[in-house]
Enzyme design. Structure first.
Site, PDB file in Angstrom:
ATOM      1  N   SER A 124      39.566  38.515  13.362  1.00 45.95           N
ATOM      2  CA  SER A 124      40.952  38.572  12.902  1.00 45.95           C
ATOM      3  C   SER A 124      41.360  40.009  12.627  1.00 45.95           C
ATOM      4  CB  SER A 124      41.052  37.754  11.611  1.00 45.95           C
ATOM      5  OG  SER A 124      42.257  38.006  10.947  1.00 45.95           O
ATOM      6  N   TYR A 149      37.867  34.900   2.776  1.00 42.97           N
ATOM      7  CA  TYR A 149      38.031  34.509   4.182  1.00 42.97           C
ATOM      8  C   TYR A 149      37.865  35.735   5.092  1.00 42.97           C
ATOM      9  CZ  TYR A 149      40.291  33.789   8.629  1.00 42.97           C
ATOM     10  OH  TYR A 149      40.542  33.774   9.969  1.00 42.97           O
ATOM     11  N   LYS A 153      34.928  37.051   8.155  1.00 45.05           N
ATOM     12  CA  LYS A 153      35.164  37.535   9.529  1.00 45.05           C
ATOM     13  C   LYS A 153      34.440  38.859   9.755  1.00 45.05           C
ATOM     14  CE  LYS A 153      37.193  34.070  10.848  1.00 45.05           C
ATOM     15  NZ  LYS A 153      36.608  33.221  11.863  1.00 45.05           N
TER      16      LYS A 153
END
Ligand code: NAD
Ligand code: WQD
Length: 339
Positions: A124, A149, A153
């Protein structure tokens, strides 16, 4: 060739499965339906005329994953399965680390012992945080993301780089900017779970009367109209990039490959521009009010995606309004399923 697609009934995964099937790959999906529904599988079959193999289980269950690898000659994996709600990850960090990283490691363990290469990871643009310079290319320094989150990644990328180095495998880390839109057939799209956090699903629900008005989080940013700027990429364009990244890995004569690509349009759009484009595209009204900034939001992020164009021959060229039209058609489809 047979490709394992984890999270293949999710938003980006389902669109990618369609592109893989259309490119004559065999597809094996593992998805625990924690953020999808079975009808997506039927719709994939309606669109492509092909039925992917589907296993409904949680990838944290190593013994079941092991059986899938025993049952199929897997040639590569596109790993979409993850939890993705930024706000929720702050409340439940352990669930996010466990789900997003244990699942990744479980698949890589199978890859290691079975000597499989060709692994594509959903990363991302969150790994860049608020970059100092726009547009963002792959050499832009990464910043520690604010959310758990985002950290999953960044950690996922590191795990894959170490895996590729130690075991001489081919991996591709794809950094998505802001995916939007639905399949042109209106049979695949993003399934809203509760109150949407992301802009386009919230705009859609406001236009259809489910929400009273859109809250625009801040109009005092140092941008042209004061609202924050992002790079909104059409999900079908994004799905196609996966097939091209996979084909590049497969055809590479190198033993070890670590590819990194930014996947965006290269164009920034402000929140107000998205709202206006939505209204124009669909002939609807989107009532809104200006609110305070949302905690953790950055001002501006858009991609320099030249590397993907150069090396994959890929470009996201679907206009914003067209992508927003498909979102509205998908909403109508969801509403027609309810009645
Ligand atoms: P999604 O939630 O629609 O799809 C993820 C799918 O994985 C779901 O169908 C879910 O049921 C499944 N899943 C989750 N945990 C699982 C587990 N333990 N075992 C089996 N299945 C599991 O999300 P999406 O928007 O399609 O995102 C796909 C990937 O792309 C994710 O890794 C996400 O972090 C990443 N990503 C998404 C965006 C975005 O804005 N949508 C942006 C950048 C990166
Ligand atoms: C876009 C813009 C909001 C909702 C998130 C994740 C990121 C990535 C993509 C996965 C912002 C504004 C939004 C609303 C608004 N996901 N907005 N009112 O924040 O760029 O990125 O999704 O990797 O990691 O952080 O996307 O769609 O939430 O917001 O004004 O109701 O729209 O403030 O400027 P974001 P978004």
């Amino acid at each position: 060739m047979t490709i394992l697609v984890t999270g293949g009934l999710g938003y980006i995964g389902s669109h990618t499965v369609v592109e893989l099937l259309n490119s004559n790959f065999e597809v094996v999906i593992v998805d625990d339906l924690s953020n999808s529904e079975r009808f997506i599988l039927n719709n994939i079959e309606e669109i492509t005329g092909k039925k992917p193999i589907f296993y409904p289980f949680d990838l944290k269950r190593k013994e079941l994953l092991n059986q899938v690898f025993d049952a199929h000659q897997i040639d590569g994996c596109i790993n979409f399965a993850a939890y993705k709600a930024v706000g929720e990850s702050q409340e439940k960090p352990l669930d996010y680390y466990e789900n997003n990283l244990f699942t990744l490691i479980n698949i890589l363990q199978e890859f290691k012992v079975r000597n499989i290469s060709n692994f594509i990871f959903s990363s991302s643009c969150t790994v860049y945080g608020q970059a100092d310079v726009q547009p963002i290319d792959e050499s832009t320094p990464m910043k520690t993301p604010e959310s758990s989150y985002g950290k999953t990644k960044q950690m996922g990328e590191e795990i894959l780089k170490d895996f590729a180095e130690a075991h001489h495998r081919k991996v591709s880390l794809l950094r998505y900017f802001n995916p939007i839109g639905a399949h042109p057939s209106a049979k695949l799209g993003e399934l809203p779970l509760g109150i949407p956090n992301n802009l386009v699903p919230y705009v859609t629900q406001t236009a259809s009367g489910i929400r009273e008005k859109l809250n625009i989080w801040g109009n005092d940013y140092p941008t042209e109209d004061g609202t924050a700027v992002r790079d909104y990429i059409y999900v079908v364009d994004l799905a196609k990039a996966h097939v091209q990244a996979l084909q590049k890995l497969i055809s590479s004569g190198e033993e070890k490959v670590i590819d990194i690509y930014n996947l965006g349009t290269g164009k920034g759009s402000s929140v107000l521009e998205v709202v206006q484009a939505y209204e124009r595209a669909n002939g609807v009204e989107v009532p809104y009010q200006i609110c305070d900034r949302r905690a953790g939001d950055i001002t501006i992020a858009y991609a320099n995606a030249n590397k993907a164009e150069r090396e994959l021959g890929w470009k996201a060229d679907t206009p914003l309004e067209e992508a927003l039209r498909t979102t509205w058609q998908w909403q109508k489809y969801l509403e027609s399923r309810e009645v």
